[in-house]
Design a protein around this motif. Structure first.
Motif, short mmCIF file in Angstrom:
data_model
loop_
_atom_site.label_atom_id
_atom_site.label_comp_id
_atom_site.label_asym_id
_atom_site.label_seq_id
_atom_site.Cartn_x
_atom_site.Cartn_y
_atom_site.Cartn_z
N VAL A 199 3.97 1.61 -1.28
CA VAL A 199 4.56 1.79 -2.62
C VAL A 199 3.47 2.25 -3.60
N THR A 200 2.28 1.66 -3.47
CA THR A 200 1.17 2.05 -4.35
C THR A 200 0.79 3.52 -4.15
N LEU A 220 2.72 13.81 -12.07
CA LEU A 220 3.07 13.74 -13.50
C LEU A 220 1.96 14.33 -14.37
N ASN A 221 0.72 13.95 -14.06
CA ASN A 221 -0.41 14.46 -14.85
C ASN A 221 -0.50 15.97 -14.75
N SER A 252 2.84 10.02 -7.49
CA SER A 252 3.73 10.41 -8.60
C SER A 252 2.96 10.57 -9.90
N VAL A 253 1.94 9.72 -10.11
CA VAL A 253 1.15 9.84 -11.35
C VAL A 253 0.32 11.13 -11.32
N THR A 286 2.79 17.65 -16.53
CA THR A 286 2.83 17.53 -17.99
C THR A 286 1.66 18.28 -18.66
N SER A 287 0.53 18.37 -17.96
CA SER A 287 -0.57 19.13 -18.56
C SER A 287 -0.28 20.63 -18.52
N LEU A 334 2.70 5.88 -3.17
CA LEU A 334 3.74 6.71 -3.79
C LEU A 334 3.57 6.76 -5.31
N ILE A 335 3.20 5.63 -5.88
CA ILE A 335 2.99 5.61 -7.34
C ILE A 335 1.79 6.49 -7.72
N VAL A 336 0.70 6.37 -6.94
CA VAL A 336 -0.48 7.20 -7.21
C VAL A 336 -0.10 8.67 -7.14
N PHE A 384 0.83 -1.21 0.00
CA PHE A 384 0.00 0.00 0.00
C PHE A 384 0.87 1.26 0.00
#
Lengths: 54, 403
Positions: free
Chosen positions: A24-25, A35-36, A31-32, A39-40, A27-29, A22
């Motif tokens: 690591v997940t 990122l979104n 980071s996404v 980049t937008s 952290l990934i959420v 959970f």
């Protein structure tokens, strides 16, 4: 066989494994999401659909 | 008379056929039948089924053989031990399937290369559009850790229990990678269970989902409002995921790295021909060798044990508790959401890595309850997150138990 002590000794793996996955997940959420956002803001070309030959 | 004896000598191998080998031929035949007639994971089950027959022919030249003064040693483990101890008169003939195993699986090469192809096949768009879905991918790995405890309780040593538990990753290459890392003796049974249950997702998951949800919950509609995902996000995603996962779960770097490398080839936009090759030719080539190579672990003396039956049962437990983990976390989250924003808890079940079967199961169940309830894009997003989460879970198991 059917050793309750062995069962109890593996419970920390279950707890650490689920907490680990959970964390690591999360952290990934995060980071996404970042990122979104980044980049937008950069005005990159939108590409919601599949962008290649598949 | 001598001539007749010579002729009979040609057929002396028949004397070495054992009932255990005959059972393995039947098992091989069943796997081939399921692959062809029932379309159950045919790319893997067919080579495994054929391989199971191949390695269980008497004194099969496809696998390693040991001889004592020219006489075949029936007990493979005994022959190997005698040979390694340097016993006089013991000789060894290599078999091609064992050679393939040493070249492609013992060093983890085949599953990793296959991951490049799988990475190139996956479109992470639905996940990037709604990253919160990843929570369900994480939740649906619960079956792995539950099965680890249960397998230990049933008498398997910790490393074998971990290898068995990873069946719940619903991901063949990860299962092979972890079982091989721990040097599990049960790799054949683990592979048969993993690929069989992946094919059986449409049978295994619906009863569990129905048991844990009400009809009202299954009818919850979730409008799909995709957010814009830039090309830059798609390109940076595999790099960022590799870095994050690698830092927190270093032993999963190879797995996640190869998966994400394949995805980067797909998304970069300038390597379309490589992407196509990875998805088709590379993945197909490795799959051919993977299935038949795994069969070396299906030799009767290794496979026909009580442990194999227990592993088949534990694999089912892993899939059931994976499904339950995903559904229950979705229900838990619903407790905190306003009435008009509730999630359909069935999408949690798609968090197991079996792609795209699990997403389809959830979508079909949604349509069955309400023919206007389209859950496919949500469940696909959860399903691809399960791909990442299963690799992370494999890496965490390796880190915790591999030392």
């Amino acid at each position: 066989m059917f050793d309750v002590n062995v069962l109890l000794s593996t419970l920390p793996y279950m707890a650490k494994g689920m907490i680990g996955i959970f964390v690591v997940t999360a952290l990934i959420v995060l980071s996404v999401v970042i990122l979104n956002k980044v980049t937008s803001l950069g005005g990159s070309k939108n590409d919601q659909g599949n962008n290649n030959n598949n | 008379m001598g001539f007749l004896n010579d002729i009979l000598g040609l057929f002396s191998n028949v004397m070495f056929i054992s009932w255990q080998q005959v059972i393995m031929w039947i098992i091989g035949g069943v796997l081939i039948y399921l692959a062809i007639k029932k379309d159950m994971e045919p790319t893997l089950l067919l080579p495994m089924g054929f391989g199971a027959i191949l390695v269980n022919l008497p004194i099969s030249g496809a696998v390693d053989r040991y001889y004592m003064n020219g006489v075949w040693i029936k007990d493979l483990a005994e022959g190997k031990a005698l040979f390694e101890a340097g016993t006089a008169g013991v000789t060894y003939e290599p078999g091609v399937i064992d050679e393939l195993f040493n070249m492609g699986i013992a060093n983890e090469l085949f599953p990793l290369i296959l991951f490049i192809g799988i990475g190139a096949m996956i479109d992470f768009g639905p996940l990037l559009s709604n990253p919160k879905l990843m929570i369900f991918g994480a939740a649906a790995q619960f079956g792995i850790f539950f099965t680890l405890s249960l397998a230990s309780f049933l008498g398997f040593d910790l490393k074998d229990a971990a290898s068995i538990a990873i069946i719940g990753a619903a991901d063949g290459p990860t299962s092979i990678f972890v079982a091989n890392y721990f040097g599990s003796n049960y790799m054949g049974a683990i592979m048969v269970a993993a690929y069989s249950y992946m094919a059986l997702v449409p049978v295994v998951q619906p009863p569990v989902i129905k048991l844990l949800t009400t009809k009202k919950e299954r009818m919850i509609r979730m409008p799909y409002k995709p957010a814009n995902v830039t090309k830059m996000t798609r390109i940076l995603f595999p790099i960022v995921i590799t870095a994050i996962t690698g830092i927190f779960s270093p032993k999963s770097v190879a797995l996640i790295g190869f998966l994400m490398f394949g995805n980067l080839i797909r998304e970069c936009g300038v390597l379309d021909s490589l992407s196509e090759t990875a998805q088709k030719v590379l993945a197909n080539l490795i799959t051919i060798f993977l299935g038949i190579t795994i069969a070396t672990k299906m030799q009767a003396e290794m496979f026909l044990t009580w442990q194999t039956l227990m592993i088949i049962g534990l694999g089912l437990v892993a899939f059931i508790f994976d499904t339950a983990g995903g559904v229950m976390v979705a229900k838990l989250i619903n407790l905190f959401l306003p009435k008009n924003k509730k999630l359909n808890p069935m999408i949690g079940a798609a968090g197991i890595s079996a792609f795209p079967m699990s997403a389809r199961v959830v979508h079909k169940m949604g349509l069955k309850e309400d023919n206007q309830n389209f859950l496919l894009m949500h469940s696909i997003g959860v399903n691809v997150s399960g791909q990442i989460a299963s690799v992370i879970a494999g890496g965490l198991i390796l880190t915790m138990i591999g030392g």
